[in-house]
Design an enzyme around this catalytic site. Structure first.
Site, PDB file in Angstrom:
ATOM      1  N   SER A   1      12.055  -8.157   3.099  1.00 30.77           N
ATOM      2  CA  SER A   1      10.961  -8.364   2.134  1.00 30.77           C
ATOM      3  C   SER A   1      11.584  -8.717   0.787  1.00 30.77           C
ATOM      4  O   SER A   1      12.713  -8.289   0.495  1.00 30.77           O
ATOM      5  CB  SER A   1      10.147  -7.077   1.971  1.00 30.77           C
ATOM      6  OG  SER A   1       9.283  -7.165   0.847  1.00 30.77           O
TER       7      SER A   1
ATOM      8  N   TYR B   1       9.607   1.935   0.658  1.00 33.76           N
ATOM      9  CA  TYR B   1       9.542   0.588   1.264  1.00 33.76           C
ATOM     10  C   TYR B   1      10.708  -0.277   0.785  1.00 33.76           C
ATOM     11  O   TYR B   1      11.406  -0.900   1.593  1.00 33.76           O
ATOM     12  CB  TYR B   1       8.202  -0.061   0.919  1.00 33.76           C
ATOM     13  CG  TYR B   1       7.987  -1.403   1.595  1.00 33.76           C
ATOM     14  CD1 TYR B   1       7.503  -1.473   2.897  1.00 33.76           C
ATOM     15  CD2 TYR B   1       8.265  -2.596   0.927  1.00 33.76           C
ATOM     16  CE1 TYR B   1       7.309  -2.703   3.526  1.00 33.76           C
ATOM     17  CE2 TYR B   1       8.069  -3.821   1.541  1.00 33.76           C
ATOM     18  CZ  TYR B   1       7.589  -3.872   2.839  1.00 33.76           C
ATOM     19  OH  TYR B   1       7.394  -5.095   3.452  1.00 33.76           O
TER      20      TYR B   1
HETATM   21  P1  NAD Z   1       1.197  -5.900  10.101  1.00 31.39           P
HETATM   22  O1  NAD Z   1       0.821  -4.487   9.819  1.00 31.39           O
HETATM   23  O2  NAD Z   1       0.131  -6.916  10.243  1.00 31.39           O
HETATM   24  O3  NAD Z   1       2.127  -5.966  11.391  1.00 31.39           O
HETATM   25  C1  NAD Z   1       3.103  -5.028  11.639  1.00 31.39           C
HETATM   26  C2  NAD Z   1       3.066  -4.714  13.123  1.00 31.39           C
HETATM   27  O4  NAD Z   1       4.077  -3.730  13.395  1.00 31.39           O
HETATM   28  C3  NAD Z   1       1.732  -4.109  13.561  1.00 31.39           C
HETATM   29  O5  NAD Z   1       1.219  -4.771  14.702  1.00 31.39           O
HETATM   30  C4  NAD Z   1       2.072  -2.660  13.833  1.00 31.39           C
HETATM   31  O6  NAD Z   1       1.253  -2.069  14.840  1.00 31.39           O
HETATM   32  C5  NAD Z   1       3.524  -2.767  14.263  1.00 31.39           C
HETATM   33  N1  NAD Z   1       4.245  -1.498  14.128  1.00 31.39           N
HETATM   34  C6  NAD Z   1       4.170  -0.596  13.108  1.00 31.39           C
HETATM   35  N2  NAD Z   1       4.950   0.465  13.376  1.00 31.39           N
HETATM   36  C7  NAD Z   1       5.539   0.238  14.572  1.00 31.39           C
HETATM   37  C8  NAD Z   1       6.450   0.967  15.375  1.00 31.39           C
HETATM   38  N3  NAD Z   1       6.906   2.179  15.007  1.00 31.39           N
HETATM   39  N4  NAD Z   1       6.863   0.418  16.549  1.00 31.39           N
HETATM   40  C9  NAD Z   1       6.395  -0.794  16.951  1.00 31.39           C
HETATM   41  N5  NAD Z   1       5.503  -1.516  16.247  1.00 31.39           N
HETATM   42  C10 NAD Z   1       5.095  -1.006  15.066  1.00 31.39           C
HETATM   43  O7  NAD Z   1       2.183  -6.304   8.930  1.00 31.39           O
HETATM   44  P2  NAD Z   1       2.798  -7.743   8.522  1.00 31.39           P
HETATM   45  O8  NAD Z   1       2.329  -8.011   7.144  1.00 31.39           O
HETATM   46  O9  NAD Z   1       2.594  -8.730   9.575  1.00 31.39           O
HETATM   47  O10 NAD Z   1       4.328  -7.319   8.426  1.00 31.39           O
HETATM   48  C11 NAD Z   1       5.299  -7.697   9.402  1.00 31.39           C
HETATM   49  C12 NAD Z   1       6.680  -7.468   8.776  1.00 31.39           C
HETATM   50  O11 NAD Z   1       6.826  -8.304   7.629  1.00 31.39           O
HETATM   51  C13 NAD Z   1       6.888  -6.025   8.312  1.00 31.39           C
HETATM   52  O12 NAD Z   1       8.219  -5.644   8.556  1.00 31.39           O
HETATM   53  C14 NAD Z   1       6.618  -6.116   6.813  1.00 31.39           C
HETATM   54  O13 NAD Z   1       7.279  -5.111   6.094  1.00 31.39           O
HETATM   55  C15 NAD Z   1       7.176  -7.507   6.516  1.00 31.39           C
HETATM   56  N6  NAD Z   1       6.625  -8.129   5.289  1.00 31.39           N
HETATM   57  C16 NAD Z   1       5.316  -8.452   5.184  1.00 31.39           C
HETATM   58  C17 NAD Z   1       4.855  -9.058   4.006  1.00 31.39           C
HETATM   59  C18 NAD Z   1       3.418  -9.476   3.825  1.00 31.39           C
HETATM   60  O14 NAD Z   1       3.050  -9.860   2.692  1.00 31.39           O
HETATM   61  N7  NAD Z   1       2.575  -9.445   4.849  1.00 31.39           N
HETATM   62  C19 NAD Z   1       5.742  -9.304   2.958  1.00 31.39           C
HETATM   63  C20 NAD Z   1       7.082  -8.964   3.104  1.00 31.39           C
HETATM   64  C21 NAD Z   1       7.526  -8.373   4.281  1.00 31.39           C
END
Ligand code: NAD
Length: 269
Positions: free
Chosen positions: A156, A169
């Site tokens: 991130s 985080y």
């Molecule tokens: P999201 O919540 O839509 O998806 C995350 C997925 O991970 C979910 O389906 C959830 O059920 C699954 N998950 C959570 N804990 C888990 C576990 N212990 N074991 C297996 N699966 C698990 O979130 P997103 O926004 O799609 O984020 C995906 C990745 O991208 C994450 O690592 C997040 O930190 C990173 N990220 C997202 C953003 C953003 O703006 N959306 C920005 C920077 C980084």
């Protein structure tokens, strides 16, 4: 027919078109950015095993498996025994692994003010966001070495910059960036390992139906980005597809920021 025979059959079909069958694991692959990665790789003829802790989202993802080659498995990436069992399953059923995408995460960056941050909340974020990628890499390493595969860790921009009350985080994602170059050293030259640091990616239309929320974003949300828009899950999926391809064969240990230019913008007031 088990997965090994399916792969053999597809390999025979693909031989005719000079393509090879490759297997990818996408963690957190049932929703959000992970779902976009799962679908992107499946359209590019990867056999994709999406794992997620959310069974409801996994069930919905399987709707796409009628069109694409996607399998869903329930997995908590922070549970070592389950992670070990899962990669034993991959070895037994598929016999190979070409890409591991460590995307699963507790994506909400905020925590309580540091004075009130509970130690168990800190541990939970570190366990899923940082220990999860380490455990999956540990148990996937042998298979990845054999196939000369690659790993992409989703970090991130908060690994590099923060808002107040982001300690757990931001620290977990800073750890992911460091884990990436450590793994690139340990697993090279057979396995390449890179990270992507997304900025703001609008995932609301990529959630399971019960949590979908399609309120339009504000104009200012888009305009503040140098590219004039908030990110899409497909922006990240496209980069993953590139990084695990042979075109990226000279790239390892790196962290790619994909944030529409936000971290390049001076915001002094
Ligand atoms: P999201 O919540 O839509 O998806 C995350 C997925 O991970 C979910 O389906 C959830 O059920 C699954 N998950 C959570 N804990 C888990 C576990 N212990 N074991 C297996 N699966 C698990 O979130 P997103 O926004 O799609 O984020 C995906 C990745 O991208 C994450 O690592 C997040 O930190 C990173 N990220 C997202 C953003 C953003 O703006 N959306 C920005 C920077 C980084």
């Amino acid at each position: 027919m088990n997965h090994k025979s399916q792969i053999k059959e597809r390999a025979n079909q693909m031989n005719k078109t000079k393509r090879s069958v490759k297997v990818a694991v996408v963690t957190g692959g049932a929703q959000g950015i992970g779902k976009a990665i799962t679908l992107k790789l499946a359209t590019e003829h990867w056999e994709v095993i999406a794992v997620d802790i959310d069974k409801e989202a996994g069930g919905e993802l399987l709707g796409h498996s009628k069109i694409y080659s996607i399998v869903f498995k329930h997995l908590d990436v922070s549970d070592e025994d389950s992670v070990e069992q899962f990669f034993n399953f991959v070895e037994k059923e598929y016999g190979r692994l070409d890409a591991l995408i460590n995307n699963a995460g507790l994506a909400s960056p905020g925590n309580a003010p540091i004075e009130k941050l509970k130690f168990n909340e800190w541990h939970e974020k570190i366990a899923v966001n940082l220990s999860g990628p380490m455990l999956c890499s540990k148990y996937a390493a042998n298979l990845l070495r054999k196939s000369k595969g690659s790993v992409v860790n989703i970090a991130s921009t908060r690994a590099l910059m923060s808002e107040p009350d982001n300690e757990a985080y931001s620290a977990s994602k800073g750890g992911v960036v460091a884990l990436t170059h450590a793994l690139a050293n340990s697993l090279g030259p057979d396995v390449r390992v890179n990270a992507i640091s997304p900025g703001w990616i609008d995932v609301r239309n990529w959630q399971k139906r019960s949590e979908r929320d399609a309120e339009p974003l504000r104009e200012v949300d888009h305009k503040q980005h140098l590219v004039g828009r908030v990110g899409r899950p497909t922006d990240i999926a496209d980069m993953v597809s590139y990084l695990i391809s042979n075109r990226a064969g000279f790239i390892t240990g790196q962290n790619f920021v994909i944030d529409g230019g936000m971290n390049r913008k001076m915001i002094y007031q």
